[in-house]
Design a protein around this motif. Structure first.
Motif, PDB file in Angstrom:
ATOM      1  N   GLY A 189       0.803  -1.221   0.000  1.00  0.00           N
ATOM      2  CA  GLY A 189       0.000   0.000   0.000  1.00  0.00           C
ATOM      3  C   GLY A 189       0.831   1.264   0.000  1.00  0.00           C
ATOM      4  N   ALA A 190       2.092   1.186  -0.473  1.00  0.00           N
ATOM      5  CA  ALA A 190       2.988   2.354  -0.408  1.00  0.00           C
ATOM      6  C   ALA A 190       2.575   3.483  -1.345  1.00  0.00           C
ATOM      7  N   GLY A 191       1.760   3.213  -2.359  1.00  0.00           N
ATOM      8  CA  GLY A 191       1.294   4.291  -3.235  1.00  0.00           C
ATOM      9  C   GLY A 191       2.247   4.598  -4.371  1.00  0.00           C
ATOM     10  N   TYR A 192       2.233   5.860  -4.792  1.00  0.00           N
ATOM     11  CA  TYR A 192       3.002   6.276  -5.971  1.00  0.00           C
ATOM     12  C   TYR A 192       4.188   7.160  -5.586  1.00  0.00           C
ATOM     13  N   VAL A 193       5.206   7.116  -6.463  1.00  0.00           N
ATOM     14  CA  VAL A 193       6.403   7.941  -6.300  1.00  0.00           C
ATOM     15  C   VAL A 193       6.609   8.725  -7.601  1.00  0.00           C
ATOM     16  N   THR A 194       6.786  10.035  -7.463  1.00  0.00           N
ATOM     17  CA  THR A 194       7.040  10.882  -8.628  1.00  0.00           C
ATOM     18  C   THR A 194       8.508  11.260  -8.664  1.00  0.00           C
ATOM     19  N   SER A 195       9.086  11.249  -9.847  1.00  0.00           N
ATOM     20  CA  SER A 195      10.496  11.632  -9.998  1.00  0.00           C
ATOM     21  C   SER A 195      10.690  12.329 -11.330  1.00  0.00           C
ATOM     22  N   GLY A 196      11.627  13.278 -11.345  1.00  0.00           N
ATOM     23  CA  GLY A 196      11.952  13.999 -12.567  1.00  0.00           C
ATOM     24  C   GLY A 196      13.132  13.353 -13.268  1.00  0.00           C
ATOM     25  N   LEU A 197      13.112  13.375 -14.593  1.00  0.00           N
ATOM     26  CA  LEU A 197      14.227  12.805 -15.345  1.00  0.00           C
ATOM     27  C   LEU A 197      15.459  13.692 -15.225  1.00  0.00           C
ATOM     28  N   ALA A 198      16.620  13.072 -15.323  1.00  0.00           N
ATOM     29  CA  ALA A 198      17.874  13.801 -15.110  1.00  0.00           C
ATOM     30  C   ALA A 198      18.076  14.921 -16.121  1.00  0.00           C
ATOM     31  N   GLY A 199      17.536  14.785 -17.339  1.00  0.00           N
ATOM     32  CA  GLY A 199      17.767  15.795 -18.371  1.00  0.00           C
ATOM     33  C   GLY A 199      16.791  16.952 -18.359  1.00  0.00           C
ATOM     34  N   ASN A 200      15.904  17.013 -17.379  1.00  0.00           N
ATOM     35  CA  ASN A 200      14.945  18.119 -17.335  1.00  0.00           C
ATOM     36  C   ASN A 200      15.654  19.458 -17.177  1.00  0.00           C
ATOM     37  N   SER A 201      15.151  20.464 -17.909  1.00  0.00           N
ATOM     38  CA  SER A 201      15.799  21.786 -17.866  1.00  0.00           C
ATOM     39  C   SER A 201      14.858  22.891 -17.435  1.00  0.00           C
ATOM     40  N   GLY A 202      13.589  22.572 -17.177  1.00  0.00           N
ATOM     41  CA  GLY A 202      12.635  23.587 -16.781  1.00  0.00           C
ATOM     42  C   GLY A 202      12.611  23.801 -15.280  1.00  0.00           C
ATOM     43  N   THR A 203      11.636  24.585 -14.857  1.00  0.00           N
ATOM     44  CA  THR A 203      11.510  24.916 -13.429  1.00  0.00           C
ATOM     45  C   THR A 203      10.295  24.231 -12.795  1.00  0.00           C
ATOM     46  N   GLY A 204       9.750  23.244 -13.465  1.00  0.00           N
ATOM     47  CA  GLY A 204       8.576  22.551 -12.932  1.00  0.00           C
ATOM     48  C   GLY A 204       8.906  21.748 -11.693  1.00  0.00           C
ATOM     49  N   VAL A 205       8.112  21.969 -10.654  1.00  0.00           N
ATOM     50  CA  VAL A 205       8.271  21.249  -9.380  1.00  0.00           C
ATOM     51  C   VAL A 205       6.943  20.560  -9.076  1.00  0.00           C
ATOM     52  N   PHE A 206       6.961  19.256  -8.944  1.00  0.00           N
ATOM     53  CA  PHE A 206       5.715  18.510  -8.755  1.00  0.00           C
ATOM     54  C   PHE A 206       5.271  18.515  -7.301  1.00  0.00           C
ATOM     55  N   SER A 207       3.968  18.344  -7.129  1.00  0.00           N
ATOM     56  CA  SER A 207       3.395  18.232  -5.785  1.00  0.00           C
ATOM     57  C   SER A 207       3.270  16.760  -5.424  1.00  0.00           C
ATOM     58  N   ALA A 208       2.731  16.496  -4.245  1.00  0.00           N
ATOM     59  CA  ALA A 208       2.484  15.112  -3.844  1.00  0.00           C
ATOM     60  C   ALA A 208       1.352  14.527  -4.683  1.00  0.00           C
ATOM     61  N   VAL A 209       1.417  13.224  -4.913  1.00  0.00           N
ATOM     62  CA  VAL A 209       0.371  12.523  -5.651  1.00  0.00           C
ATOM     63  C   VAL A 209      -0.749  12.148  -4.686  1.00  0.00           C
ATOM     64  N   SER A 210      -1.988  12.385  -5.106  1.00  0.00           N
ATOM     65  CA  SER A 210      -3.128  11.970  -4.298  1.00  0.00           C
ATOM     66  C   SER A 210      -4.031  11.083  -5.125  1.00  0.00           C
TER      67      SER A 210
END
Length: 403
Positions: A189-210
């Motif tokens: 029941g650990a749920g989901y994990v979000t991660s950004g790829l190493a080559g990302n160049s933008g300023t997007g910051v993700f929130s927690a997954v619900s």
């Protein structure tokens, strides 16, 4: 019928000898405190006593096994307690590292502390029981279960065997947990994990997954969110991939897909991608997770701008979720250890109660009643003395005494 002198003496000698033997038997039983000295004295009682004695001996062996099992589980419990403390410290340091006022030097110091905790964690994972048997190695307990890799990180070289011990007539209990299930596994029941790829160049910051709809057909799948031309596309990681959602990107607005929801602050650049994977598919090796965290903290932000800050924040968020999952998994294993120890306590209590009843039954079978035995002793002693005195009187009678 005439009785010869020799026959008279022989018969009386045999009678007194039998009485002396009976008296000696009573003396021996009094000395030993038992109703019978040999199986011939009471064959049925001796057979019953032997059966109960064997049961008590077997129970003693199970009690010794439970004692050894408790000792092994206590050692594991101590190691797991230390693990939870270290993981909690790492979680605290991860949150602290997200403070925007920290300098590269400050984050480097935190990375050094986390690396020290990681080294301690590896040491705990390779701890032994003091007799050269490693706690988390499975059946390969003669060698350390985690080996350092040349390029960094550690590899599990043990197996997933569980060492079982017979702690009762119908119960085998595991006295160990393998390192993979402790340090490289997450709960279902650990749920989901979000991660950004190493080559990302933008300023997007993700929130927690619900989770918004666990009944969705795509719920439980792994996803990739990619950004192009101000739009986002969510695809499953199936082969071939299936588009789960798409639309125009707006910072702060939720992106809903596969029964999940998350949002992004900042502005992802064209080509930026993010993985949203189930915890079991997002990397469950806690050592690798902490190593990646150390690397992220040691990467300077000076000159990197907002994009570097976004990558750091995303890396910290990912690490925090993974460390939390690992922490929860260790707590689950620790709870299992506690349950097994409680079961051993219950078996000890039941075993002690059975032993008490068996000992009481054995006592009823073979233990001598001192009062009745002493009474029998004096009775036989008096009878023997009377027989001896009578024989002495009769043996001294002669016709010459009446001439």
């Amino acid at each position: 019928m005439r009785i010869s002198t020799s026959s008279f003496f022989e018969l009386n000698t045999l009678a007194m000898g039998l009485q002396q033997q009976n008296l000696f038997n009573v003396q021996q039983r009094l000395s030993a405190g038992t109703k019978f000295l040999t199986a011939g004295d009471d064959p049925v009682g001796a057979a019953r006593a032997l059966g109960v004695t064997e049961t008590l001996a077997e129970s003693s062996q199970y009690a010794a096994s439970r004692e050894r099992a408790t000792l092994a589980l206590k050692r594991e419990e101590t190691a797991l307690d230390s693990t939870t403390v270290l993981l909690q410290n790492i979680k605290t340091l991860t949150v602290q590292a997200g403070n925007g006022t920290l300098s590269d030097a400050d984050r480097g110091a935190l990375a050094t502390t986390i690396q020290s905790n990681l080294d301690q964690l590896v040491g705990i994972a390779n701890s032994d029981d003091g007799n050269g048997q490693f706690l988390f190695a499975g059946f390969k307990s003669a060698s350390p279960p985690f080996a350092a890799l040349a390029g960094g990180g550690v590899q599990y070289v043990g197996d997933q065997g569980q060492r079982l011990m017979q702690v009762d007539a119908a119960r085998q209990l595991s006295t160990s947990d393998d390192g993979r299930s402790v340090f490289q596994t997450v709960q279902g029941g650990a749920g989901y994990v979000t991660s950004g790829l190493a080559g990302n160049s933008g300023t997007g910051v993700f929130s927690a997954v619900s989770v918004v709809d666990a009944t969705s057909a795509d719920y439980g799948k792994d996803f990739t969110i990619s950004f192009t031309g101000g739009n986002y596309t969510v695809q499953t990681q199936d082969t071939p991939p299936v588009v789960a959602a798409s639309g125009a990107f707006t910072a702060g607005s939720p992106i809903v897909f596969g029964g999940l929801q998350l949002s992004f602050s900042g502005t992802p650049a064209d080509g930026d991608s993010f993985d949203v994977s189930t915890a079991k598919n997002a990397g469950t090796d806690i050592f690798a997770t902490i190593g990646e965290l150390v690397t992220a903290l040691r990467t300077p932000l000076s000159g990197g701008g907002d994009a570097a800050k976004a990558q750091l924040l995303n890396a910290l968020s990912t690490a925090n979720v993974k460390v939390t999952n690992a922490h929860d998994n260790v707590l689950t294993v620790l709870s299992s250890v506690g349950s097994r120890m409680n079961e051993i306590d219950a078996l000890d209590t039941g075993g002690a109660a059975r032993d008490l009843m068996d000992k009481s039954y054995l006592s009823a079978i073979q233990d001598l009643d001192p009062a009745s035995a002493i009474s029998e002793f004096y009775q036989r002693q008096t009878s023997l003395q009377a027989t001896q005195m009578t024989f002495a009187k009769l043996a001294s009678i002669s016709l010459f005494n009446y001439l």
